[in-house]
Enzyme design. Structure first.
Site, PDB file in Angstrom:
ATOM      1  N   HIS A  69      32.868  43.413  36.141  1.00  0.00           N
ATOM      2  CA  HIS A  69      32.336  42.979  37.420  1.00  0.00           C
ATOM      3  C   HIS A  69      33.180  41.873  38.311  1.00  0.00           C
ATOM      4  CE1 HIS A  69      27.983  42.418  39.168  1.00  0.00           C
ATOM      5  NE2 HIS A  69      28.907  41.815  40.184  1.00  0.00           N
ATOM      6  N   LEU A  72      37.255  42.127  44.230  1.00  0.00           N
ATOM      7  CA  LEU A  72      38.485  41.714  44.798  1.00  0.00           C
ATOM      8  C   LEU A  72      38.495  41.654  46.313  1.00  0.00           C
ATOM      9  CD1 LEU A  72      40.609  44.157  42.533  1.00  0.00           C
ATOM     10  CD2 LEU A  72      40.270  41.695  42.410  1.00  0.00           C
ATOM     11  N   ARG A  73      37.507  41.850  46.975  1.00  0.00           N
ATOM     12  CA  ARG A  73      37.474  41.542  48.287  1.00  0.00           C
ATOM     13  C   ARG A  73      38.277  42.565  49.409  1.00  0.00           C
ATOM     14  NH1 ARG A  73      32.583  39.403  47.644  1.00  0.00           N
ATOM     15  NH2 ARG A  73      32.622  37.275  47.079  1.00  0.00           N
ATOM     16  N   HIS A 188      22.348  45.751  40.139  1.00  0.00           N
ATOM     17  CA  HIS A 188      22.121  44.383  40.298  1.00  0.00           C
ATOM     18  C   HIS A 188      20.552  44.354  40.492  1.00  0.00           C
ATOM     19  CE1 HIS A 188      22.668  40.721  43.211  1.00  0.00           C
ATOM     20  NE2 HIS A 188      21.612  40.887  43.278  1.00  0.00           N
ATOM     21  N   HIS A 241      24.870  41.376  35.328  1.00  0.00           N
ATOM     22  CA  HIS A 241      24.525  39.591  35.546  1.00  0.00           C
ATOM     23  C   HIS A 241      23.123  39.413  34.921  1.00  0.00           C
ATOM     24  CE1 HIS A 241      23.358  40.866  39.272  1.00  0.00           C
ATOM     25  NE2 HIS A 241      24.538  40.842  40.016  1.00  0.00           N
ATOM     26  N   ASP A 315      31.697  38.544  37.153  1.00  0.00           N
ATOM     27  CA  ASP A 315      31.028  38.334  38.583  1.00  0.00           C
ATOM     28  C   ASP A 315      31.716  37.615  39.303  1.00  0.00           C
ATOM     29  OD1 ASP A 315      29.324  39.277  40.882  1.00  0.00           O
ATOM     30  OD2 ASP A 315      27.689  38.137  39.953  1.00  0.00           O
TER      31      ASP A 315
END
Lengths: 433, 176, 307
Positions: A69, A72-73, A188, A241, A315
């Site tokens: 998780h 990397l944008r 999520h 998460h 995350d």
């Protein structure tokens, strides 16, 4: 190229190894793990010419970690992180495989974005990158994305991370459809109506800080829904998460009923800190799901201990400094986690929650199994992803030293003891003091 | 180290003398009012007024003035001076105001007090009565009525104690 | 003597002695407000900036007048007339104001924590004039001042706060202040607006108005945001008034000497009936006057803090 890492304590749950061994690497693959006993005999026959020897005495030698998780944008938010900086930070944290979430711009909801990411990772990445595709087009929860085309392009799982699929029918279809690929849907879990406007855990602290709270139930109703849908469809579900006691209980009972296709992850911040970290509006402690109560953190540890939670992922959600400065309500959620993950998780071993082998299972072996890659192991023939960890020296966490562009951490100033000192990734040896 | 400058009897005599001087200078007590400066001046003003009434047979209005908000050292002091009550429950326009303080030193408190009084109206005159004048003026200010002139060194302190504060009436000079 | 911090962010950070000191000082300023010349030179040469990100006439005017009566120069910087609308960051705006030489920054913002943020980032004294649903400390101080003025003492009084506690920074600051000063606090309202967790602050919680008002010395009404009726917090303002509106009949259940307070602006007929608002027990206008004295006291005391 030949490398031998000598005298380290090798931990590899895939082979049941936990002891002082020498690890031999040849041509980018694991060649063998020689225990102390066998070492003496074979040494004479060994041709040591051209072999790089690394002394790992007193240190741990682990398979490179696998992070399910990571944000990397890139593409789209290169000011927060790039594939180059994100993977470099991963390697610094002992992580040699990262799965990157699709909430980029454009969203990774089609194979051309997947291909872009993989191409960029191949040319600039410091470690392997495994893209996670979007479940629905634009993560809008309305139309299924081209999952099998993206799978062929290299996606290993699918998720609308950050923008959960609220429509239960759409989630049902996605789970059913994903069965053709045998890949997990990573959910999520957040009921957006229940969490609307929320910026931290709901409780006395949120009320007295005047911040809108997110009740644990916002996560739990969706965990319950997704488990029910997995039961209905037979699809594979991986719950991202996990942050609450109630979620742990729901997953535990699903597993008890024999639902082998339900897996779950948590992140270091959910067992290391609580809502108290928000303190006086520290936006570095703003994350989604929010940091929970002490009771929740204890339940997460219990879930890791008894196997309810399979995986520790980061995350990793890097943000620009300016975005976290100002109004707490407006700051984006997320913690830059790649470079503190191992140090924080190793505390679980000190506390007796996990053994070294158990920790490596959660951070390397199990995540590999969930996305079906042959990593997270030191088995002969496997890729030579290795991390050497020094647990003997305490150090202070300094976000300014992060290789990630994201310096947003609530752990600045913490004292940790486990620190990767050497990582082998993609055939390169990264060594630090 | 300390030395008693005035005792209870001295202070009583001085107040009587000052009351006579005030009547003398103002040719009576009509159109006269007393305003004491917080805190010592307030006690002194009360006693002066009582004595004036005894002598002049007329009630004299007495007020209390807090000068904290008019001081010139707010920007340089470590802490804000305590704001105490100001009670001037009578008209001062065209009256003669006698400001009363215990010790006259630099003159800065009197400057502040005059500014404060002016905010209540326009008296026909302001006079100043002090129990002790210890010198070291920093402003061109002079008392009209002085109980006792005491030459002091700048390092010394003049302490005035009153029965109203639960102490014995006296004026003490202290030095290290 | 003196406050410990250069800023007034919230009641949470004060202790009973601080509160007492502010109230005592405010009493001195209330004298000043009774004079013909209501201005004192105490803070001459200082500059006050009203930085308001939320529209507010009452509080802004009160701070402005308080600052002017202490002889500070006052600049009003509000969201509609500034670069805030152009999207300048909070920090940049604040640093700009500080560079102009502000000594006091009075801030109101719709986000909780903003006053805290500014205080940490600026040398100027920051006074919280209301941040989100966190705190509105000067309102609580003026409420306490009014209670002390009318009742003589705060310790031991029973104070009922009625309405939208969850979203009310006024209520929060009052709960902290009243508890610190030794009063008993009851919170009354629908469960959607009165979170149960507040019991942990040693307050009583009632959804039944009659029960909650019984024996109260002070009835503090809160403004109900009419916008909340569509959001499920309560069905309609009509039903709200029926259950939690303060009427003469309901007020009769409190002590005979009970006072009625409201931070304003009032919604007559929603949380309070006009009979009560304009009645003998209402001290609502005293609150406004006292607000000036309390704000003068706060500015005066903060000016004395050197860090």
């Amino acid at each position: 190229m030949k490398v031998v890492i000598k005298n380290g304590r090798v931990i590899d749950p895939s082979q049941g190894i936990d002891g002082v061994c020498d690890l031999a690497i040849e041509d980018g693959k694991i060649k063998e793990v020689k225990s102390e006993k066998s070492r003496g005999k074979s040494q004479k026959h060994e041709n040591n010419r051209g072999t790089k020897e690394i002394d790992a005495s007193g240190k741990l030698v682990l398979p490179g970690l696998v992070d399910l998780h990571v944000h990397l944008r890139e593409p789209g938010y290169e000011y927060k992180e790039t594939i180059r900086t994100g993977t470099t930070a991963a390697v610094r944290g002992g992580i040699t495989s990262v799965c990157c979430m699709p909430n980029t711009n454009p969203v990774n909801d089609n194979s051309s974005v997947t291909e872009f990411i993989l191409k960029k990772a191949a040319s600039e990445g410091a470690c392997r990158v495994f893209p996670i595709g979007a479940i629905t087009k634009g993560q809008k929860g309305e139309e299924l994305a081209e999952m099998s085309i993206m799978y062929e392009a290299g996606c290993v799982a699918f998720s609308d991370d950050g923008r959960p699929v609220m429509d239960s029918l759409m989630m049902r279809r996605a789970m059913e459809y994903s069965r053709i690929l045998k890949v997990p849907l990573i959910s999520h879990c957040e009921d957006l109506a229940l969490s609307a406007g929320g910026v931290m855990h709901e409780g006395l602290l949120s009320v007295t800080l005047g911040l809108k709270g997110i009740p644990p139930q916002a996560e739990e109703v969706m965990v319950a829904r997704d488990i029910a849908l997995a039961e209905l469809t037979g699809g594979r579900l991986h719950i991202a998460h996990v942050s609450t006691e109630g979620s742990v209980a729901l997953i535990r009972s699903a597993k008890k009923r024999g639902m082998a296709d339900v897996t779950a992850e948590t992140c270091p911040h959910y067992f290391s800190i609580t809502e108290e970290a928000v303190g006086n509006y520290d936006a570095n402690a703003k994350v989604n799901p929010p940091l929970r109560s002490r009771k929740d953190a204890e339940a997460i540890k219990q879930g890791l201990h008894d196997g309810t939670i399979d995986v520790i992922a980061t995350d990793h959600a890097p943000h620009h400094r300016d975005e976290k400065l100002g109004e707490f309500d407006f700051a984006p959620s997320g913690i830059s986690g790649l470079e503190t993950s191992l140090g924080l998780s190793m505390r679980l071993v000190d506390e007796g929650v996990l053994t070294y082998s158990g920790l490596v299972e959660k951070m390397a072996l199990k995540p590999s199994g969930i996305i079906g890659i042959d990593r997270g192991t030191l088995r002969p023939g496997a890729e030579a992803d290795v991390v050497v960890v020094d647990c003997s020296r305490e150090y202070r966490v300094d976000a300014g030293e992060f290789l990630s562009k994201g310096k947003n951490t609530p752990f600045g100033g913490w004292t940790l003891s486990a620190k990767p000192v050497l990582t082998i990734s993609l055939g390169r040896i990264h060594e630090w003091e | 180290m300390s030395k008693v400058l005035l005792n209870k009897e001295d202070i009583g005599r001085i107040i009587t003398r000052m009351a006579h001087e005030i009547i003398e200078k103002n040719k009576g007590v009509s159109s006269l009012c007393l305003i004491g400066i917080q805190r010592g001046g307030v006690h002194l003003a009360g006693r002066l007024a009582a004595r004036l009434q005894e002598i002049g047979g007329q009630n004299i209005p007495v007020g209390a003035l807090d000068i904290a908000l008019y001081r010139d050292d707010i920007a340089v002091r470590k802490e804000q001076p305590v704001v105490r009550r100001t009670e001037v429950a009578f008209e001062i326009n065209n009256e003669k105001v006698v400001l009363v303080d215990d010790v006259l030193f630099t003159g800065r408190s009197i400057r502040a007090a005059m500014d404060a009084v002016m905010d209540f109206g326009r008296p026909s005159a302001i006079q100043l009565a002090v129990l002790v004048d210890r010198g070291h003026r920093e402003l061109p200010i002079k008392a009209d009525f002085v109980g006792k002139n005491v030459p002091t060194s700048i390092e010394e302190t003049v302490k005035v104690e009153f029965e109203e504060d639960g102490l014995e009436d006296r004026v003490v000079l202290e030095w290290v | 003597m003196g406050l410990k911090s250069k800023d007034l962010i919230g009641i949470k950070a004060l202790d009973a002695a601080d509160i007492e000191q502010i109230l005592d000082t405010a009493a001195g300023f209330k004298d000043v407000l009774g004079r013909d010349i209501k201005k004192v030179p105490a803070l001459r040469g200082k500059t006050t900036v009203n930085l308001f990100y939320e529209p507010s006439t009452r509080t802004r005017t009160s701070f402005e007048l308080a600052a002017k009566r202490l002889s500070t120069d006052v600049i009003n910087f509000s969201v509609s007339t500034s670069s805030v609308v152009k999207g300048e960051s909070l920090r940049d705006t604040a640093l700009t104001i500080q560079a102009l030489g502000a000594d006091f920054i009075i801030v109101r913002h719709s986000c909780s924590g903003v006053a805290h943020f500014l205080a940490n980032n600026l040398d100027a004294s920051v006074v919280n004039a209301g941040d989100g649903t966190n705190e509105h400390p000067t309102q609580a101080l003026l409420d306490l001042f009014t209670i002390r003025e009318k009742k003589g003492i705060i310790r031991g009084l029973e104070v009922a706060i009625v309405g939208d506690i969850l979203h009310s920074r006024v209520a929060k600051s009052n709960i902290y202040a009243l508890k610190k000063m030794g009063a008993g606090v009851r919170l009354i309202g629908p469960p959607t607006l009165v979170p149960d967790v507040l019991r942990d602050l040693d307050v009583e919680i009632y959804s039944d108005m009659e029960k909650g008002l019984k024996g109260a010395d002070i009835v503090m009404m809160l403004r109900i945001q009419v916008e909340r009726q569509g959001k499920g917090f309560f069905p309609t303002t009509v039903e709200y008034f029926r259950n939690w509106g303060l009427t003469p009949e309901r007020l009769a259940g409190a002590k005979k000497s009970a006072l009625v307070m409201h931070p304003g602006p009032m919604n007559r007929g929603v949380e309070i009936s006009s009979d009560v608002a304009d009645g003998m027990r209402s001290v609502i206008l005293d609150q406004v006057t006292n607000g000036l004295a309390v704000r003068m006291a706060v500015l005066y005391l903060l000016a004395g803090v050197r860090e």
